[in-house]
Every structure is written in C-alpha cells, then in structure tokens.
Design a protein around this motif. Sequence first.
Motif, mmCIF file in Angstrom:
data_model
loop_
_atom_site.group_PDB
_atom_site.id
_atom_site.type_symbol
_atom_site.label_atom_id
_atom_site.label_comp_id
_atom_site.label_asym_id
_atom_site.label_seq_id
_atom_site.Cartn_x
_atom_site.Cartn_y
_atom_site.Cartn_z
ATOM 1 N N LEU A 127 -26.811 49.832 -62.603
ATOM 2 C CA LEU A 127 -25.529 49.804 -63.315
ATOM 3 C C LEU A 127 -25.479 50.880 -64.392
ATOM 4 O O LEU A 127 -24.442 51.528 -64.590
ATOM 5 C CB LEU A 127 -25.296 48.418 -63.927
ATOM 6 N N TYR A 128 -26.597 51.086 -65.080
ATOM 7 C CA TYR A 128 -26.641 52.150 -66.080
ATOM 8 C C TYR A 128 -26.451 53.518 -65.423
ATOM 9 O O TYR A 128 -25.739 54.381 -65.953
ATOM 10 C CB TYR A 128 -27.970 52.119 -66.834
ATOM 11 N N ALA A 131 -22.882 53.951 -64.637
ATOM 12 C CA ALA A 131 -22.120 54.214 -65.857
ATOM 13 C C ALA A 131 -22.292 55.659 -66.319
ATOM 14 O O ALA A 131 -21.321 56.304 -66.754
ATOM 15 C CB ALA A 131 -22.561 53.257 -66.957
ATOM 16 N N PHE A 168 -15.839 50.954 -66.804
ATOM 17 C CA PHE A 168 -16.756 50.074 -67.529
ATOM 18 C C PHE A 168 -16.344 49.891 -68.989
ATOM 19 O O PHE A 168 -16.880 49.030 -69.682
ATOM 20 C CB PHE A 168 -18.189 50.616 -67.466
ATOM 21 N N VAL A 288 -20.522 44.254 -67.305
ATOM 22 C CA VAL A 288 -20.621 45.627 -67.814
ATOM 23 C C VAL A 288 -19.844 45.807 -69.106
ATOM 24 O O VAL A 288 -19.811 46.921 -69.647
ATOM 25 C CB VAL A 288 -20.125 46.639 -66.761
#
Length: 290
Positions: A127-128, A131, A168, A288
């Motif tokens: 997820l990072y 992003a 996000f 998120v």
Amino acid sequence: MGLCDEVRAHCAEIAASAQSVVIDMSKLGVIAPAPAPALDRRRHYLEGSREDVAAYLLTLDAINFGSGWFPTLRKRPGSSGYYTVAWALADKFRASGPWSNEQLRSLEAEEVARVLEQEPGHELMALYAEALRGLGVFLGDRSALEVVENAGGSAERLAETLAGGMPFFDDGGFYKRAQIVPNDFQLAGVCDFDDADRLTIFADNLVPHVLRMDGVLIYDPELAARIDAGELLPPGREEQEIRACAVHACELIARELRVAPRTLDTWLWNRGQEARYKAVPRHRTRTVFY
C-alpha cells in the motif's frame, strides 16, 4: 463551502446522531494546554535544504497511514509505528536524498520495505508503494515545494489540491491526511500559511483514544469491549462516529481554550505517546486514510 467547513459540518452532523459514541460536555474542560507544537528533529528530516525538506514531508505524508497495521510492524526502539516510518524515511533522505519523481512512479514494495526496515511481504508495504507511485504521478514534473507554493499561501487550498489529486488523500468528510500536510510544512518552517488555523484536528485513531481515556468521549459498552479486546473495527459507521465525535469535541474544546484546533490536535497526539494511554488499546481500522 471550503474543505475545512465541510469537515466541521460533516462531523457535527454525525456527532448529533451518533449511536455508539457520546461527547460528555461536562468533561471538555479537562484538556489542559501543553507546550507549543514542534516536529521531532531526530525522527524527521528537517536539516536539509528547503527543497529537500519539502520533498521529505510530502513523501512522508504520502504514507502517513496504516495505524490499523502498526501493531504488526517492526518498531524502532522507543518509537511508535508513525515514528518508526518517519525516522527510517528520514535516514534514507540523510543517506541518499529524495527519490526522483520518476523513481517514485516505479517504486515497488520490496524497495519501500528495505527503506522502512520491514518485511517485504507485509501488506502495508504494498500500500505504501502504491501511495508513493501515486505521489510520483501527481507530481508529474513538479517538485514538492512547487506544489505547496502553488497553493498561494493557503493551507485549505493545498489540502483541497491533495484530496482532489490522490485517491488515498480523498477521505471525504474528514480529510485527515490532506489537512496534516500544510500543518507539517508550517511546523517545519518550510511555508507560512495565512489560514493554517482554519484546519480542523486530524481525525485518526489516537486523538479519539486520548479523549476517551480523559472521559470526553464515551463509547457504547459493546463497542468499547471490542476495542479493549483488540478487535479490528471495519471501515464504516462506528469508526466514523469515533472520528467525527473527536473532531466535533475538539472544535468545542479549542473554542473554550481559544486555541487553533490543529494546535490542540498536537497537544492530544503527544499526550497519547504517554505510557498510560498506550497501556489501553485504541480502535484499529485498516484503511489508507489514517
């Protein structure tokens, strides 16, 4: 209606009809003033050029989420999940500087995990990476500092730009992460926003927890029992009521103390680092948005 007033109206409406969370109006006065907000200079990269510090702050705020996963992270000694991420990223900037926008657009979870000293297969690392790739696309050919300066000295305009430019950050009705960016830039001394004090608190899971521990927020017994047992709360009504009631309560407290909500947020967030608050579970939602 601007973004900040949208948050205020949204949270006041939820607080008025909340089923699982109540604001104890008699306890609003228990919050005492604290030292002026400041960023931890060891665990944030603040010593570089204005351009590099801007790049660090926007990169950090692009991954300033994941509190629902923080108990599963490998923490640096004496550091929370947030400080573990902030500090590891700061050390990357100290050692090799920022990623270029092109590098951001091609980042994978393995590289992010290496920098943040985590397991590459951890769900949060993917997820990072997503992003950060999104940040690279959002920036295009611009620098982080150019994006901030294009807001024309308005914290609210910068928050609106971020919320409209990266999914996000598009936390409708709360905009926690979009609002915290101008606050961080202001605290770092990179920019001075004329309307910074219009920002609301940054609705996460720690400030509501501090308010609960201090008696300002009262949770329904069934909800409280689930949180105390460490159960994850799914995104939805309950966690939104927690966050909305925290925002609305802090608006009332800030008015009473004659202090900006963003300053009150830092007072409460810093208080939440104390052992007595950490000893009791706070709500955890995997999202998120915070």
